[in-house]
Structures are given as C-alpha cells and as structure tokens.
Write an enzyme that holds these catalytic residues in place. Structure first.
Site, short mmCIF file in Angstrom:
data_model
loop_
_atom_site.label_atom_id
_atom_site.label_comp_id
_atom_site.label_asym_id
_atom_site.label_seq_id
_atom_site.Cartn_x
_atom_site.Cartn_y
_atom_site.Cartn_z
NE ARG A 123 16.45 25.14 -6.99
CZ ARG A 123 17.45 25.54 -7.54
NH1 ARG A 123 17.86 27.02 -7.48
NH2 ARG A 123 18.72 24.74 -7.71
CE LYS A 187 12.66 33.24 -6.19
NZ LYS A 187 13.68 32.17 -5.61
NE ARG A 318 24.22 35.33 -5.95
CZ ARG A 318 23.89 35.64 -4.92
NH1 ARG A 318 24.58 36.69 -4.50
NH2 ARG A 318 23.21 35.14 -4.33
C1 BTN Z 1 12.48 28.99 -4.58
O1 BTN Z 1 12.57 30.11 -5.30
O2 BTN Z 1 13.24 28.80 -3.83
C2 BTN Z 1 11.07 28.41 -4.77
C3 BTN Z 1 10.07 28.83 -4.02
C4 BTN Z 1 8.83 28.07 -4.09
C5 BTN Z 1 7.69 28.38 -3.20
C6 BTN Z 1 6.41 27.75 -3.38
S1 BTN Z 1 4.95 28.44 -2.60
C7 BTN Z 1 4.08 27.12 -2.83
C8 BTN Z 1 4.99 25.64 -2.55
N1 BTN Z 1 4.84 25.41 -1.24
C9 BTN Z 1 6.19 25.43 -0.82
O3 BTN Z 1 6.43 25.18 0.57
N2 BTN Z 1 7.08 26.09 -1.50
C10 BTN Z 1 6.42 26.27 -2.93
#
Ligand code: BTN
Length: 321
Positions: A123, A187, A318
């Site tokens: 994100r 996390k 947070r």
């Molecule tokens: C976050 O916490 O910022 C979200 C992370 C999401 C990661 C997943 S891994 C599978 C999918 N493909 C990506 O490029 N991102 C999500």
C-alpha cells in the site's frame, strides 16, 4: 538462470543431499551451471544451501513449494467451485499480473500464487519483498456487480477472512484498520486491493495478500511471522484455508456489504479505545482515540471530543504512544 534455479530448488526440496553430478544429469546441463544456480538461490533468492564436499548440496530442511493439486485438495466445496488456481515461480507482482489479465477478460475467481515476486507492491506505493519460501504471496480476481462505490469496507472484510483462517490454526491474530493483520502487535500480513470498473456497474477487484510464515529478515517496520506463534502449517494447506474463508466472506459481502461483518471486525480489531495517529499522503497527521468503524468500514475517531470519520484510502494508522 531463474528457471534453472527453480528446477534445482525442486530437486533439493526434499531436504536431502543431492550431488552436483546427479543434479547436472537430471537437468541436462553442466555441474558449473548447477553451481551457478545454487549461488542464485543463495544470493538472489535469500535461501541457505549447504554444500558439503563429497555429498553435494542440501537445504537446511525440506521445502514446500506451491502446488495447485495440494491447494485444491484443501479447498471446501464452495471454494472449489469458485477458484481457478494458478501458480508461478517468478513474476513481477501477482497484483500487476491479475490486473492485466482482468483487463483482458480473465474469469472471476482466478487465483495466482507466486513463489517469488521481483516487483511486489504494498500500500501507499511501498515495496513488498520476501525471501523465497518465507511466506505466501498471492492475488485473487473477484468480479463484483455492486459498483465501485459499493466496495467500501472490502479490505476490512478480507482481513476478517484472514483472521478466520489463521485462528483456525490457533494463531491469535488481530486486525489493524484498514487492512493489516497483526500478531503480537506486529505486522504478519498485508493486503493490497486494486480496482477497475464503473462507479455503478461491474467492477474487477484484485485482492493481493502477502503473509510472513518465516521471519522475512530486515524490513522497515516491526514484523511478525507464523513461526513465532509455533504454527507449522504447510504453505499449500494455509493457502487453501485462506481461499476457503475468502470465498465465504466475499460471497456474503457481495450480497450484504460490510454491515454484515461490522461486529466481527470490531471483535478482531487492535487499537480500539486507544490513542492513534493517522497519517495521510498529503497534509498533517491527525491524533485521536479510535472508536470503531461504521457500516461502510470507515474509521470513527474521537478528536478532542469531536467524532470524525476517515475512509479507507491513502491513510495509515499507528498507535500514538
Ligand atoms: C501492504 O501491507 O502494504 C500490502 C502488501 C501486499 C503484498 C501482496 S504480495 C501479493 C500481492 N502482489 C503484490 O505485488 N502485492 C500483494
């Protein structure tokens, strides 16, 4: 070289010694190429490979690669009817790939689980990186008819599915608004949702999930892994259970929206009634006390006695302390 490295990994996956000579014979290449592939596993993929003179190469322990048949074996009837499973050894990002395939008409329920992403995305424009085999990275494509505006709260609902799946393996996870899964306040997993479609008509949604099973090594924030909770579930079985729960919650969300999950989400939430700090991609951070969520999944915050509403978007939250 990546393809050979994955072929070598498949040979080593049983955790036993394999001589360079045997491996070269199976792969139809030279021992030097096998040696280079092992180096790639170590240097580029972040794996440990033991090399012992006279015995060959061995992984520290057996390694469970993603296998469609093993995931399918763990699906319940509903999920088996919903999901079309695919795996890939190495691609840029499962979200990027499914967004592209969605635009080309890929079917509802397509799942892409990936061993290694070269450009995994998180994100707020962050990167998402994980050593090979240290967890799960996968995305699912879901086509909704409720219009983009009807999708508020979707990321919270995905979190509920993850909590159901992980608690079924006795992992005491919690959710952090809008869509992080926490273990011991750190996390464990992240969710990236990307949308395309019409405000009122059909929408294609790609839900990407990254989950740490082993420690992911150094990252820029405190993280947790399933291993620290003593959870030994295999990668294929875990993926199957996540897909079972996702199929169930997404079908309910499709019919009833977030309101059907509001109580359950609240029961799983970290930080409620606690001081929090909200940060935005633009503008000043906002401090307050997290009160809960409304029927659309928006966060309700008490800011100096005034109740304010924050929608899922370019916001991160947070604990204030
Ligand atoms: C976050 O916490 O910022 C979200 C992370 C999401 C990661 C997943 S891994 C599978 C999918 N493909 C990506 O490029 N991102 C999500």
């Amino acid at each position: 070289m990546s393809a050979l490295a994955f072929a070598v990994l498949r040979q080593l996956a049983d955790g036993r010694f394999h001589s360079g000579e045997d491996m070269a014979q199976v792969q139809g290449c030279s021992r030097t190429l096998i040696w280079q592939a092992v180096h790639k596993l170590e240097n580029d993929f972040g794996m440990t490979v033991f090399s012992v003179r006279g015995q060959g190469y061995r992984l520290p322990q057996a390694f469970e690669l993603l296998e469609v048949a093993r995931v399918r074996a763990g699906l319940d009837d509903v999920a088996a009817n919903v999901w079309t499973l695919a795996t890939a050894d190495e691609i840029d990002s499962s979200n990027t790939q499914l967004m592209m395939r969605a635009a080309q008409g890929a079917p509802h329920g397509l799942v892409l689980a990936v061993e290694r992403q070269t450009a995994g995305r998180g994100r707020l424009g962050r990167r998402w990186q994980m050593p090979l085999g240290a967890g799960l990275t996968f995305s699912v494509l879901w086509r909704f008819d409720r219009g983009l505006s009807g999708l508020a709260g979707l990321s919270l609902v995905v979190g509920v599915a993850m909590v159901r799946a992980l608690r079924s393996f006795k992992v005491p996870v919690q959710l952090k608004w809008p869509n992080d899964v926490l273990l011991n306040g750190r996390k464990l997993a992240g969710i990236l949702i990307e949308l395309s479609g019409d405000a009122l008509g059909p929408a294609a949604v790609v839900i990407g999930i990254g989950l740490n099973m082993q420690s992911p090594g150094e990252v820029d924030q405190p993280v947790a892994s399933l291993a620290e909770a003593g959870c030994q579930v295999g990668r294929n079985a875990l993926l199957a259970e996540l897909l079972n729960q996702l199929a169930a919650v997404l079908a309910t969300f499709d019919r009833e929206g977030f309101a059907a999950f509001r109580n359950e989400w609240t029961d799983c939430a970290a930080f409620l009634q606690q001081p929090v700090l909200l940060r935005f991609s633009h503008g000043e951070p906002v401090a307050g006390v997290a009160l809960g969520v409304d029927d659309h999944g928006a966060l309700l915050v008490d800011c100096d006695g005034e109740q304010r509403v924050f929608h899922v978007g370019e916001v991160s939250l947070r604990a204030a302390s």
